[in-house]
Scaffold this motif. Structure first.
Motif, PDB file in Angstrom:
ATOM      1  N   ARG A  92       0.825  -1.229   0.000  1.00 58.04           N
ATOM      2  CA  ARG A  92       0.000   0.000   0.000  1.00 58.04           C
ATOM      3  C   ARG A  92       0.852   1.270   0.000  1.00 58.04           C
ATOM      4  NH1 ARG A  92      -4.926  -1.474  -1.424  1.00 58.04           N
ATOM      5  NH2 ARG A  92      -4.871  -3.683  -1.035  1.00 58.04           N
ATOM      6  N   ILE A  93       0.297   2.309  -0.587  1.00 58.05           N
ATOM      7  CA  ILE A  93       0.958   3.623  -0.558  1.00 58.05           C
ATOM      8  C   ILE A  93       0.598   4.291   0.768  1.00 58.05           C
ATOM      9  CG2 ILE A  93       1.019   5.929  -1.623  1.00 58.05           C
ATOM     10  CD1 ILE A  93       0.350   4.530  -4.308  1.00 58.05           C
ATOM     11  N   GLU A  94       1.632   4.702   1.485  1.00 54.59           N
ATOM     12  CA  GLU A  94       1.384   5.300   2.804  1.00 54.59           C
ATOM     13  C   GLU A  94       1.388   6.817   2.736  1.00 54.59           C
ATOM     14  OE1 GLU A  94       2.904   3.724   6.884  1.00 54.59           O
ATOM     15  OE2 GLU A  94       4.462   4.979   6.032  1.00 54.59           O
ATOM     16  N   ASN A  95       2.262   7.318   1.874  1.00 52.26           N
ATOM     17  CA  ASN A  95       2.466   8.760   1.909  1.00 52.26           C
ATOM     18  C   ASN A  95       3.051   9.231   0.574  1.00 52.26           C
ATOM     19  OD1 ASN A  95       5.030  10.641   2.587  1.00 52.26           O
ATOM     20  ND2 ASN A  95       3.243  11.265   3.767  1.00 52.26           N
ATOM     21  N   VAL A  96       2.648  10.423   0.118  1.00 47.58           N
ATOM     22  CA  VAL A  96       3.226  10.988  -1.123  1.00 47.58           C
ATOM     23  C   VAL A  96       3.609  12.444  -0.855  1.00 47.58           C
ATOM     24  CG1 VAL A  96       2.856  11.481  -3.578  1.00 47.58           C
ATOM     25  CG2 VAL A  96       1.654   9.545  -2.517  1.00 47.58           C
ATOM     26  N   ASN A  97       4.868  12.762  -1.044  1.00 45.56           N
ATOM     27  CA  ASN A  97       5.321  14.158  -0.900  1.00 45.56           C
ATOM     28  C   ASN A  97       5.549  14.772  -2.261  1.00 45.56           C
ATOM     29  OD1 ASN A  97       5.316  14.499   1.811  1.00 45.56           O
ATOM     30  ND2 ASN A  97       7.502  14.089   2.098  1.00 45.56           N
ATOM     31  N   THR A 124       6.082   7.151 -12.741  1.00 47.20           N
ATOM     32  CA  THR A 124       7.528   6.878 -12.665  1.00 47.20           C
ATOM     33  C   THR A 124       7.902   6.394 -11.265  1.00 47.20           C
ATOM     34  OG1 THR A 124       7.860   8.601 -14.318  1.00 47.20           O
ATOM     35  CG2 THR A 124       9.812   7.905 -13.091  1.00 47.20           C
ATOM     36  N   ALA A 125       7.310   7.017 -10.255  1.00 47.96           N
ATOM     37  CA  ALA A 125       7.606   6.607  -8.874  1.00 47.96           C
ATOM     38  C   ALA A 125       7.152   5.163  -8.626  1.00 47.96           C
ATOM     39  CB  ALA A 125       6.926   7.559  -7.892  1.00 47.96           C
ATOM     40  N   LEU A 126       6.014   4.783  -9.203  1.00 43.80           N
ATOM     41  CA  LEU A 126       5.534   3.401  -8.991  1.00 43.80           C
ATOM     42  C   LEU A 126       6.437   2.384  -9.696  1.00 43.80           C
ATOM     43  CD1 LEU A 126       1.624   3.743  -9.141  1.00 43.80           C
ATOM     44  CD2 LEU A 126       3.169   3.924  -7.173  1.00 43.80           C
ATOM     45  N   TRP A 127       6.959   2.746 -10.871  1.00 47.17           N
ATOM     46  CA  TRP A 127       7.914   1.850 -11.550  1.00 47.17           C
ATOM     47  C   TRP A 127       9.194   1.738 -10.722  1.00 47.17           C
ATOM     48  CZ3 TRP A 127       7.231  -1.587 -15.280  1.00 47.17           C
ATOM     49  CH2 TRP A 127       6.141  -1.433 -16.166  1.00 47.17           C
ATOM     50  N   LEU A 181      10.180  19.568 -10.038  1.00 44.55           N
ATOM     51  CA  LEU A 181       9.102  19.025  -9.205  1.00 44.55           C
ATOM     52  C   LEU A 181       9.357  17.528  -9.008  1.00 44.55           C
ATOM     53  CD1 LEU A 181       5.307  19.614  -9.344  1.00 44.55           C
ATOM     54  CD2 LEU A 181       6.225  17.309  -9.138  1.00 44.55           C
ATOM     55  N   THR A 182       9.516  17.144  -7.770  1.00 45.48           N
ATOM     56  CA  THR A 182       9.813  15.743  -7.454  1.00 45.48           C
ATOM     57  C   THR A 182       8.710  15.165  -6.587  1.00 45.48           C
ATOM     58  OG1 THR A 182      12.152  16.289  -7.477  1.00 45.48           O
ATOM     59  CG2 THR A 182      11.548  14.208  -6.422  1.00 45.48           C
ATOM     60  N   VAL A 183       8.275  13.973  -6.955  1.00 45.64           N
ATOM     61  CA  VAL A 183       7.280  13.270  -6.154  1.00 45.64           C
ATOM     62  C   VAL A 183       7.993  12.133  -5.420  1.00 45.64           C
ATOM     63  CG1 VAL A 183       5.532  11.510  -6.556  1.00 45.64           C
ATOM     64  CG2 VAL A 183       5.120  13.826  -7.326  1.00 45.64           C
ATOM     65  N   VAL A 184       7.727  12.018  -4.131  1.00 46.56           N
ATOM     66  CA  VAL A 184       8.330  10.950  -3.327  1.00 46.56           C
ATOM     67  C   VAL A 184       7.187  10.096  -2.777  1.00 46.56           C
ATOM     68  CG1 VAL A 184       9.875  10.425  -1.388  1.00 46.56           C
ATOM     69  CG2 VAL A 184      10.145  12.588  -2.650  1.00 46.56           C
ATOM     70  N   VAL A 185       7.066   8.882  -3.309  1.00 43.77           N
ATOM     71  CA  VAL A 185       5.990   7.973  -2.874  1.00 43.77           C
ATOM     72  C   VAL A 185       6.598   6.956  -1.902  1.00 43.77           C
ATOM     73  CG1 VAL A 185       4.292   6.252  -3.629  1.00 43.77           C
ATOM     74  CG2 VAL A 185       4.798   8.225  -5.099  1.00 43.77           C
ATOM     75  N   ARG A 186       5.952   6.811  -0.727  1.00 47.24           N
ATOM     76  CA  ARG A 186       6.438   5.815   0.258  1.00 47.24           C
ATOM     77  C   ARG A 186       5.383   4.752   0.439  1.00 47.24           C
ATOM     78  NH1 ARG A 186       8.601  10.270   2.288  1.00 47.24           N
ATOM     79  NH2 ARG A 186      10.797  10.201   2.859  1.00 47.24           N
ATOM     80  N   THR A 187       5.822   3.494   0.437  1.00 48.60           N
ATOM     81  CA  THR A 187       4.870   2.410   0.701  1.00 48.60           C
ATOM     82  C   THR A 187       4.979   2.013   2.178  1.00 48.60           C
ATOM     83  OG1 THR A 187       6.494   0.764   0.044  1.00 48.60           O
ATOM     84  CG2 THR A 187       4.977   1.493  -1.654  1.00 48.60           C
ATOM     85  N   ASP A 246       5.921  -0.556   3.588  1.00 44.39           N
ATOM     86  CA  ASP A 246       7.157  -1.272   3.974  1.00 44.39           C
ATOM     87  C   ASP A 246       8.389  -0.366   3.887  1.00 44.39           C
ATOM     88  OD1 ASP A 246       7.583  -1.020   1.258  1.00 44.39           O
ATOM     89  OD2 ASP A 246       8.324  -3.061   0.995  1.00 44.39           O
ATOM     90  N   GLY A 247       8.169   0.916   3.613  1.00 49.10           N
ATOM     91  CA  GLY A 247       9.278   1.876   3.617  1.00 49.10           C
ATOM     92  C   GLY A 247       9.987   2.027   2.278  1.00 49.10           C
ATOM     93  N   THR A 248       9.490   1.370   1.225  1.00 44.08           N
ATOM     94  CA  THR A 248      10.122   1.560  -0.096  1.00 44.08           C
ATOM     95  C   THR A 248       9.775   2.960  -0.608  1.00 44.08           C
ATOM     96  OG1 THR A 248       9.745  -0.788  -0.512  1.00 44.08           O
ATOM     97  CG2 THR A 248      10.405   0.551  -2.393  1.00 44.08           C
ATOM     98  N   ILE A 249      10.775   3.601  -1.206  1.00 45.75           N
ATOM     99  CA  ILE A 249      10.569   4.960  -1.719  1.00 45.75           C
ATOM    100  C   ILE A 249      10.676   4.958  -3.227  1.00 45.75           C
ATOM    101  CG2 ILE A 249      11.676   7.242  -1.847  1.00 45.75           C
ATOM    102  CD1 ILE A 249      12.269   6.978   1.099  1.00 45.75           C
ATOM    103  N   GLY A 250       9.687   5.548  -3.879  1.00 46.96           N
ATOM    104  CA  GLY A 250       9.723   5.697  -5.335  1.00 46.96           C
ATOM    105  C   GLY A 250       9.778   7.166  -5.684  1.00 46.96           C
ATOM    106  N   LEU A 251      10.600   7.507  -6.694  1.00 44.64           N
ATOM    107  CA  LEU A 251      10.759   8.910  -7.099  1.00 44.64           C
ATOM    108  C   LEU A 251      10.183   9.142  -8.486  1.00 44.64           C
ATOM    109  CD1 LEU A 251      14.474   9.352  -5.970  1.00 44.64           C
ATOM    110  CD2 LEU A 251      12.424  10.155  -4.773  1.00 44.64           C
ATOM    111  N   GLY A 252       9.534  10.300  -8.643  1.00 43.27           N
ATOM    112  CA  GLY A 252       8.988  10.660  -9.953  1.00 43.27           C
ATOM    113  C   GLY A 252       9.251  12.118 -10.250  1.00 43.27           C
TER     114      GLY A 252
END
Ligand code: KDG
Ligand code: MG
Length: 394
Positions: free
Chosen positions: A2-7, A91-94, A18-24, A26-32
């Protein structure tokens, strides 16, 4: 997962990104990357107000479904603001999926199709001598393909990306002067740089079709790798005219944001290279579709790669460039040292070829703490006026 947080972070490490930081969970971070040069805050608002609240708790695994949810599910489709926002999330999800599977992104896209991606650099100057010196420096550093842009003819590339006091820098442009000077520049370039180097040029949508036909024909003896954006992006008849009358290779599409918008120019083979980007055309998911569609018509990729696409968007494009069969060339404008520090990209440039990083995901990091000390600065692209003051395409 699950996605916990998006900055959503708009910062200025040398220029706005503009950078998106998606955290799941389990603590995985995706960048977009959702940088839209000069309109960054509009994308930030679109994301913060309308996208992020709908993503919390969703499965990060379902990349295609999330893409459709944000594109189809919004009812209002397309446009640069929405597509940059979708691109950032996609991109962050990939990035997350590749990290969770422990592979560099290109492995999820089918693995590499080549050893490295041919890239071109930017040579510019106020006169032909300066442009040629600038090209020689790039060739010296390993490039075998260079884009030549002449400042005097109105190319304000020399102007800071920013502005005076937050207002766009203004320059004057004249088609007749430009059309007189450009073939002379390429004649000199061929004489001084030789016949093997790939030469490119970008007309930035500035010409009328008849002017573009004349210029494309005048440039034929110099065998350009491509002549980019000769006319307005939506002037299909203009492209048809150029295509019918000149053998100069054409590239277009950096301002297009959907596969549907590329349909006519690809299907009718009005171009040789499609210039859409991960950052502006809806992310890795969408750009992969565009590349595959283009392959049917023997159109190759020439993904947009200016420094106003962040190292995140650039790295994502490189993973695609490395994997798709119909890769053509990758623009590589280079980055400000501050940007390299902020994103620590792991892509490699070697002897004119680029390769994405080998670490799991995109191969990019983002220092959110430092980004707080580099806040957004109001900056715009320059604008062009004709000699009589009429506003013209930049
Ligand atoms: O933000 C617009 C720039 O990225 C664009 O003007 C650069 O045309 C460009 C190119 O080909 O890199
Ligand atoms: Mg361009």
């Amino acid at each position: 997962m699950r996605i916990e947080n998006v900055n959503v972070v708009v910062s200025h490490p040398g220029r706005n990104y503009l950078t998106v930081v998606v955290r799941t969970v389990d603590g995985t971070i995706g960048l977009g990357d959702g940088t839209l040069n000069g309109r960054e805050l509009a994308v930030a608002a679109y994301l913060r107000d309308h996208v992020v609240p709908t993503l919390i708790g969703r499965s990060a695994d379902r990349i295609e479904d999330t893409w459709q949810f944000l594109y189809r599910g919004a009812y209002w489709r397309g446009g640069p603001v929405a597509m940059a926002a979708i691109a950032a999330i996609d991109t962050a999800l990939w990035d997350i999926k590749a990290k969770q599977l422990g592979v560099p992104l290109y492995q999820l896209l089918g693995g590499r199709s080549r050893d490295g991606c041919l890239s071109y650099g930017h040579a510019s100057g106020r006169d032909a001598s300066e442009v040629i010196d600038s090209a020689l420096a790039l060739i010296e550093s390993g490039f075998s393909a260079v884009r030549l842009q002449l400042g005097l003819a109105g190319e304000p590339r020399e102007a800071p990306a920013g502005s005076r006091g937050g207002m766009p820098y203004e320059s004057r442009w004249d088609a007749a002067t430009y059309m007189r000077q450009l073939p002379r520049l390429f004649e000199r370039a061929r004489a001084e740089l030789g016949s093997e180097v790939h030469l490119l040029h970008d007309a930035h949508h500035r010409l009328r079709p008849v002017e573009a036909v004349r210029l494309a024909r005048d440039l034929e003896p110099y065998r350009l790798f491509w002549f980019e954006d000769p006319v307005q992006a939506d002037n299909y008849d203009g492209l048809r005219l150029i295509r019918a009358q000149s053998s100069t290779a054409l590239a277009a599409g950096e301002v297009l944001t959907t596969i549907a918008q590329t349909r006519t120019i690809v299907q009718e083979q009005l171009i040789d290279y499609v210039r859409t980007s991960v950052t502006h055309a809806g992310g890795v998911t969408a750009l992969r579709r565009i590349a595959d569609f283009a392959s049917v018509y023997q159109v190759r990729t020439g993904f947009h790669g200016p420094d106003d696409i962040s190292p995140i968007g650039f790295s994502a494009a490189l993973h695609l460039a490395y994997s798709v069969h119909n890769f053509g060339i990758q623009e590589y404008a280079g980055y400000d040292p501050l940007a390299l520090e902020a994103f620590s990209p792991q892509f490699m440039f070697d002897n004119g070829f680029l390769r994405p990083g080998e670490t799991p995901g995109l191969g990019v990091d983002f220092d959110e703490v430092t980004a707080r000390d580099q806040p957004y600065e109001r900056e715009y692209l320059p604008i062009n006026r004709l000699i009589d003051g009429t506003l013209h395409e930049w």
